[in-house]
Design a protein around this motif. Sequence first.
Motif: not given
Length: 329
Positions: A15-18, A33, A37-38, A40-41, A43, A58
């Motif tokens: 879940s915190q993967s970018k 996105y 976006s729900e 993962y993070v 960018l 990042n």
Amino acid sequence: MPLSQLNDNAELDLSQSKILVVDDQPINIQTIYNILSEEYVVLAATSGEEAIEVLKDNLPDLILLDVFLPNKARNELCQCVKQRLELGNIPIIFVISMHQPEEEDACWQGGGIDFITKPISPLTLKNRVKSHLTLKFQTDMLQKLVFIDGLTGVFNRRYFDIHLNKQENKSIRCRNDTAILMIDIDYFKLFNDHYSHIKGDEALKTVAELIRSALLRPLDFVCRYGGEEFVVVLPDTNIFGALKVAERIRKSIYNKKIVHVCSPHHFVTVSIGASTFLESIDEKHHPVEEADRYLYEAKKAGRNQVYCPVEHFYKTSRKQDETNTIKSI
């Protein structure tokens, strides 16, 4: 999912993967996105140059790259990911149009591991991303077993030895300096003898975490060099930048106030020596050897100090805890 943030009980939580999305059309970025976006993070960058800047601050776990990005920008970004040793394991998935052979070939030539086609299917995108993130997570876990020090959780000597030569070659080739900090815990044998090895291990773990927390850029890294000694590698850093980081590390450990009754400083402290590849003042010695020599200069001068060469020697003394300044001697 940096290696340093994985632990022995890590579960498959993505879940915190970018995810870094690189596309010169904002509408395409918005589409991806909305899909990801729900979970993962996400960018974003609208050019190769902007994406390279994002990578400095990042580190993503996966890159979604539009194949229609101008060839030069696309190639520069792919080369950056492949050449920088810290970025080499980031998977790149290309976004292409409907199965054009030349576009597919550009994906493989550019170092991509997969591609998805436009118009993007949300289900396909989610599954491809999850599959490659899972593989990267598993690869990172295997690397953790090989390259992470079991006690402190920072990189080990093996990682340092393997990566230092690559970093040195890159610095010389690109003329971007790299700084080395050699760090040693002062009077650590006395600490172990007085408080026990169990307390000594706790102190080692605390110092390692304080060093790691003092490194503000994702490409900087710390390794346990051996015993109570650590080494920090700072890419794209000259000696003045090294001084700032070294002093931040020294103050952080001093301010932790880990009681050490056998030390004249009353608390656990460190001595630090610094050098860089391009600014080394002694061509007869490798910068690591030079940093190690200045570490011992700091110890001879009273410990709890930073000793670095820049035209003259610079020393940060324990007496300057309040002012945080660097004094020329």
